[in-house]
Design a protein around this motif. Structure first.
Motif, PDB file in Angstrom:
ATOM      1  N   GLU A 119     -21.293 -18.130  13.701  1.00 20.82           N
ATOM      2  CA  GLU A 119     -20.805 -18.951  14.317  1.00 20.82           C
ATOM      3  C   GLU A 119     -20.192 -19.357  14.372  1.00 20.82           C
ATOM      4  O   GLU A 119     -19.183 -19.582  13.819  1.00 20.82           O
ATOM      5  CB  GLU A 119     -21.993 -20.244  14.153  1.00 20.82           C
ATOM      6  CG  GLU A 119     -23.782 -19.795  14.652  1.00 20.82           C
ATOM      7  CD  GLU A 119     -24.557 -21.239  14.249  1.00 20.82           C
ATOM      8  OE1 GLU A 119     -25.300 -21.541  14.491  1.00 20.82           O
ATOM      9  OE2 GLU A 119     -24.329 -21.506  12.930  1.00 20.82           O
ATOM     10  N   ARG A 120     -18.871 -20.677  15.257  1.00 23.94           N
ATOM     11  CA  ARG A 120     -17.964 -21.122  15.830  1.00 23.94           C
ATOM     12  C   ARG A 120     -17.583 -22.198  16.307  1.00 23.94           C
ATOM     13  O   ARG A 120     -18.966 -22.692  16.437  1.00 23.94           O
ATOM     14  CB  ARG A 120     -17.270 -19.522  16.392  1.00 23.94           C
ATOM     15  CG  ARG A 120     -16.946 -18.167  15.823  1.00 23.94           C
ATOM     16  CD  ARG A 120     -15.672 -18.340  14.982  1.00 23.94           C
ATOM     17  NE  ARG A 120     -15.762 -16.648  15.059  1.00 23.94           N
ATOM     18  CZ  ARG A 120     -16.105 -16.353  12.927  1.00 23.94           C
ATOM     19  NH1 ARG A 120     -16.672 -17.650  12.658  1.00 23.94           N
ATOM     20  NH2 ARG A 120     -15.751 -14.931  13.084  1.00 23.94           N
ATOM     21  N   VAL A 135     -20.728 -23.180  18.541  1.00 21.94           N
ATOM     22  CA  VAL A 135     -21.613 -21.624  19.875  1.00 21.94           C
ATOM     23  C   VAL A 135     -22.245 -20.686  18.566  1.00 21.94           C
ATOM     24  O   VAL A 135     -21.721 -20.666  17.617  1.00 21.94           O
ATOM     25  CB  VAL A 135     -20.630 -21.290  20.518  1.00 21.94           C
ATOM     26  CG1 VAL A 135     -20.061 -22.301  21.398  1.00 21.94           C
ATOM     27  CG2 VAL A 135     -19.631 -20.392  19.948  1.00 21.94           C
ATOM     28  N   SER A 136     -23.072 -19.660  18.983  1.00 20.69           N
ATOM     29  CA  SER A 136     -23.590 -18.727  18.346  1.00 20.69           C
ATOM     30  C   SER A 136     -22.736 -17.709  17.975  1.00 20.69           C
ATOM     31  O   SER A 136     -22.560 -17.265  16.965  1.00 20.69           O
ATOM     32  CB  SER A 136     -24.258 -17.982  19.098  1.00 20.69           C
ATOM     33  OG  SER A 136     -25.669 -19.240  18.845  1.00 20.69           O
ATOM     34  N   GLU A 137     -21.751 -18.300  19.259  1.00 27.79           N
ATOM     35  CA  GLU A 137     -20.894 -16.720  18.880  1.00 27.79           C
ATOM     36  C   GLU A 137     -19.624 -16.591  19.919  1.00 27.79           C
ATOM     37  O   GLU A 137     -20.324 -16.877  21.455  1.00 27.79           O
ATOM     38  CB  GLU A 137     -21.094 -14.942  18.825  1.00 27.79           C
ATOM     39  CG  GLU A 137     -22.189 -14.376  20.285  1.00 27.79           C
ATOM     40  CD  GLU A 137     -22.112 -12.813  19.958  1.00 27.79           C
ATOM     41  OE1 GLU A 137     -21.347 -12.054  19.410  1.00 27.79           O
ATOM     42  OE2 GLU A 137     -23.427 -12.562  19.994  1.00 27.79           O
ATOM     43  N   VAL A 138     -18.362 -16.237  20.207  1.00 31.16           N
ATOM     44  CA  VAL A 138     -17.778 -15.915  21.136  1.00 31.16           C
ATOM     45  C   VAL A 138     -17.349 -14.538  20.854  1.00 31.16           C
ATOM     46  O   VAL A 138     -17.456 -13.692  20.434  1.00 31.16           O
ATOM     47  CB  VAL A 138     -16.529 -17.177  20.597  1.00 31.16           C
ATOM     48  CG1 VAL A 138     -14.574 -17.145  22.091  1.00 31.16           C
ATOM     49  CG2 VAL A 138     -16.602 -18.131  20.411  1.00 31.16           C
ATOM     50  N   LYS A 139     -16.678 -14.485  22.823  1.00 29.71           N
ATOM     51  CA  LYS A 139     -16.880 -12.946  22.600  1.00 29.71           C
ATOM     52  C   LYS A 139     -15.915 -12.418  23.247  1.00 29.71           C
ATOM     53  O   LYS A 139     -14.813 -12.082  22.635  1.00 29.71           O
ATOM     54  CB  LYS A 139     -17.882 -12.257  23.420  1.00 29.71           C
ATOM     55  CG  LYS A 139     -19.013 -11.967  23.516  1.00 29.71           C
ATOM     56  CD  LYS A 139     -18.882 -10.841  22.022  1.00 29.71           C
ATOM     57  CE  LYS A 139     -20.439  -9.904  21.995  1.00 29.71           C
ATOM     58  NZ  LYS A 139     -20.388  -9.247  20.626  1.00 29.71           N
ATOM     59  N   SER A 140     -14.964 -12.903  24.829  1.00 31.29           N
ATOM     60  CA  SER A 140     -13.718 -12.140  25.184  1.00 31.29           C
ATOM     61  C   SER A 140     -13.380 -13.418  25.757  1.00 31.29           C
ATOM     62  O   SER A 140     -13.625 -14.678  25.915  1.00 31.29           O
ATOM     63  CB  SER A 140     -13.699 -11.779  25.571  1.00 31.29           C
ATOM     64  OG  SER A 140     -14.517 -11.228  26.973  1.00 31.29           O
ATOM     65  N   THR A 141     -12.092 -12.973  26.661  1.00 33.61           N
ATOM     66  CA  THR A 141     -11.273 -13.708  27.303  1.00 33.61           C
ATOM     67  C   THR A 141     -11.499 -12.927  28.426  1.00 33.61           C
ATOM     68  O   THR A 141     -11.474 -11.584  28.712  1.00 33.61           O
ATOM     69  CB  THR A 141      -9.422 -14.021  27.336  1.00 33.61           C
ATOM     70  OG1 THR A 141      -9.676 -15.050  25.779  1.00 33.61           O
ATOM     71  CG2 THR A 141      -9.056 -14.874  28.181  1.00 33.61           C
TER      72      THR A 141
END
Length: 192
Positions: A119-120, A135-141
């Motif tokens: 989480e972030r 949020v549960s996770e951050v993936k990318s831009t």
């Protein structure tokens, strides 16, 4: 500063180039360059529960590990989680999941470290108004052209559909690209 290390370093730098090295780079430089498209937009993709969402990258101030949330006594707003300390400044923490009616993701029960997510905390700022949400996770831009945004389907849940500006296709996932203007307007209205 040592003569032995200096001599060893010169030996490494002055050695002959392998033949396959020159061939490899000759192929790379001979390929036709991909034409860069202008007018692209940037979105930061993250997961909230089981849903993939995106926000414009220019409104994101910081993505970091979660810090302590300080509760606010006598508050009755369901989307207000409390206050968080962000670089010495207290900022309002909201529940984006409650606003969008997205259920929390179930954590992995086994020790599967390959698929474990972290989480972030995302700090956003728009028109000098800032919020933090988890949020549960951050993936990318992700960079995309505006015409790549597909119309959101009518089957989206009411809350999520209201805030969805369009759908992006990213790594075989449908990502709801959120309308930042509407999101901030609604958060400000619900918290005032």
């Amino acid at each position: 500063n040592c003569d032995i290390f200096s001599a060893a370093g010169r030996t490494v730098l002055e050695r002959d180039i392998p033949e396959e090295y020159e061939e490899k780079w000759a192929i790379v430089y001979s390929e036709q360059k991909k034409e860069k498209k202008s007018g692209t937009e940037s979105a930061t993709i993250f997961r909230l529960g089981n849903e993939w969402l995106a926000l414009p990258t220019n409104i994101i101030d910081e993505i970091s590990d979660i810090s302590e949330i300080h509760s606010i006594p006598h508050q009755r707003t369901p989307i207000l989680r409390g206050l968080m300390n962000l670089r010495g400044q207290m900022i309002v923490c909201v529940s984006l999941g409650r606003l969008l009616e997205i259920e929390k993701y179930k954590e992995y029960e086994n020790n599967d470290t390959q698929n474990r997510t972290y989480e972030r905390m995302i700090a956003v700022n728009h028109n000098e108004t800032g919020f933090v949400f988890l949020v549960s996770e951050v993936k990318s831009t992700y960079r995309f052209l505006p015409e790549e945004l597909k119309e959101p389907p009518s089957t989206l849940s009411h809350a999520k559909g209201t805030f969805t500006k369009g759908i992006l296709l990213w790594q075989d996932h449908d990502v709801a690209y959120l309308d930042a203007e509407l999101l901030f307007y609604t958060l400000n209205k619900k918290l005032s």
